[in-house]
Motif scaffolding. Sequence first.
Motif, short mmCIF file in Angstrom:
data_model
loop_
_atom_site.label_atom_id
_atom_site.label_comp_id
_atom_site.label_asym_id
_atom_site.label_seq_id
_atom_site.Cartn_x
_atom_site.Cartn_y
_atom_site.Cartn_z
N ILE A 137 56.22 67.15 -3.18
CA ILE A 137 56.45 65.71 -3.29
C ILE A 137 55.58 65.03 -2.24
O ILE A 137 55.61 65.40 -1.07
N TYR A 138 54.81 64.04 -2.66
CA TYR A 138 53.96 63.29 -1.75
C TYR A 138 54.44 61.85 -1.67
O TYR A 138 54.77 61.23 -2.68
N PHE A 139 54.47 61.32 -0.44
CA PHE A 139 54.71 59.90 -0.21
C PHE A 139 53.38 59.30 0.20
O PHE A 139 52.73 59.80 1.12
N LEU A 140 52.96 58.23 -0.45
CA LEU A 140 51.62 57.69 -0.27
C LEU A 140 51.69 56.26 0.23
O LEU A 140 52.57 55.50 -0.16
N ASP A 141 50.74 55.91 1.10
CA ASP A 141 50.62 54.52 1.56
C ASP A 141 49.15 54.21 1.75
O ASP A 141 48.32 55.10 1.93
N GLU A 142 48.83 52.93 1.70
CA GLU A 142 47.45 52.46 1.82
C GLU A 142 47.39 51.42 2.91
O GLU A 142 48.31 50.64 3.11
N ALA A 143 46.28 51.41 3.66
CA ALA A 143 46.07 50.40 4.70
C ALA A 143 44.62 49.96 4.67
O ALA A 143 43.72 50.75 4.37
N GLY A 144 44.39 48.70 4.98
CA GLY A 144 43.04 48.17 5.05
C GLY A 144 42.80 47.54 6.41
O GLY A 144 43.69 46.90 6.96
N VAL A 145 41.59 47.73 6.96
CA VAL A 145 41.24 47.16 8.26
C VAL A 145 39.91 46.44 8.13
O VAL A 145 38.99 46.95 7.49
N ARG A 146 39.83 45.25 8.72
CA ARG A 146 38.57 44.49 8.70
C ARG A 146 38.14 44.17 10.12
O ARG A 146 38.96 44.01 11.00
N THR A 147 36.82 44.04 10.31
CA THR A 147 36.30 43.75 11.65
C THR A 147 36.26 42.26 11.95
O THR A 147 36.01 41.88 13.08
N ASP A 148 36.49 41.41 10.97
CA ASP A 148 36.37 39.97 11.23
C ASP A 148 37.70 39.27 11.40
O ASP A 148 37.76 38.05 11.45
N TYR A 149 38.78 40.02 11.53
CA TYR A 149 40.08 39.38 11.73
C TYR A 149 40.25 39.07 13.22
O TYR A 149 40.08 39.94 14.06
N HIS A 150 40.56 37.83 13.53
CA HIS A 150 40.70 37.42 14.93
C HIS A 150 42.12 36.95 15.17
O HIS A 150 42.66 36.15 14.41
N THR A 151 42.69 37.42 16.22
CA THR A 151 44.04 37.00 16.56
C THR A 151 44.11 36.78 18.07
O THR A 151 43.27 37.26 18.81
N GLY A 152 45.09 36.03 18.48
CA GLY A 152 45.29 35.82 19.91
C GLY A 152 44.68 34.53 20.39
O GLY A 152 43.95 33.84 19.69
N THR A 153 45.00 34.19 21.61
CA THR A 153 44.50 32.99 22.25
C THR A 153 44.10 33.34 23.67
O THR A 153 44.39 34.43 24.17
N THR A 154 43.42 32.42 24.33
CA THR A 154 43.06 32.59 25.73
C THR A 154 43.13 31.23 26.40
O THR A 154 43.39 30.22 25.74
N TRP A 155 42.88 31.19 27.67
CA TRP A 155 42.95 29.94 28.43
C TRP A 155 41.55 29.41 28.72
O TRP A 155 40.63 30.17 28.91
N SER A 156 41.44 28.09 28.74
CA SER A 156 40.17 27.45 29.07
C SER A 156 40.46 26.01 29.46
O SER A 156 41.54 25.48 29.18
N LEU A 157 39.51 25.38 30.11
CA LEU A 157 39.66 23.97 30.43
C LEU A 157 39.66 23.16 29.14
O LEU A 157 38.97 23.51 28.18
N GLY A 158 40.43 22.09 29.11
CA GLY A 158 40.49 21.25 27.92
C GLY A 158 39.11 20.79 27.48
O GLY A 158 38.32 20.35 28.31
N GLY A 159 38.85 20.89 26.20
CA GLY A 159 37.56 20.47 25.65
C GLY A 159 36.47 21.51 25.76
O GLY A 159 35.37 21.30 25.26
#
Length: 113
Positions: A63-85
């Motif tokens: 018996i096999y249990f199967l799953d699929e996943a996809g990964v892309r290099t252009d997905y961007h997540t998260g934030t950072t800090w910077s001066l306004g503007g």
Amino acid sequence: MSENEFSIQMSRSAVSCLLHRIGLTPQHPARRAIERQAAAVENWKNNEFHKIKELAEKNGAKIYFLDEAGVRTDYHTGTTWSLGGLTPIIPSTGGRYRINMIVAITNEGELYF
């Protein structure tokens, strides 16, 4: 409830300490599909799967249990800090790459990619 209601002012760290003291911890919530039918899942686990397992054993099959996943290099997540503007710039390639992977595992722990 607010500071105005109770005339109490607390820092975030003080609130965090109080929450920890009463046994609460920060957690990522688990996601469950609203279409999920708990009774059907339990039936499959307790009845249907056992029938499939018996049939596989009878026929010498795995018996096999199967799953699929996809990964892309252009997905961007998260934030950072910077001066306004002044939006921070992160140098990156304009290329987009992706990979799809399928993995199967048997109920005996054999793993296939």
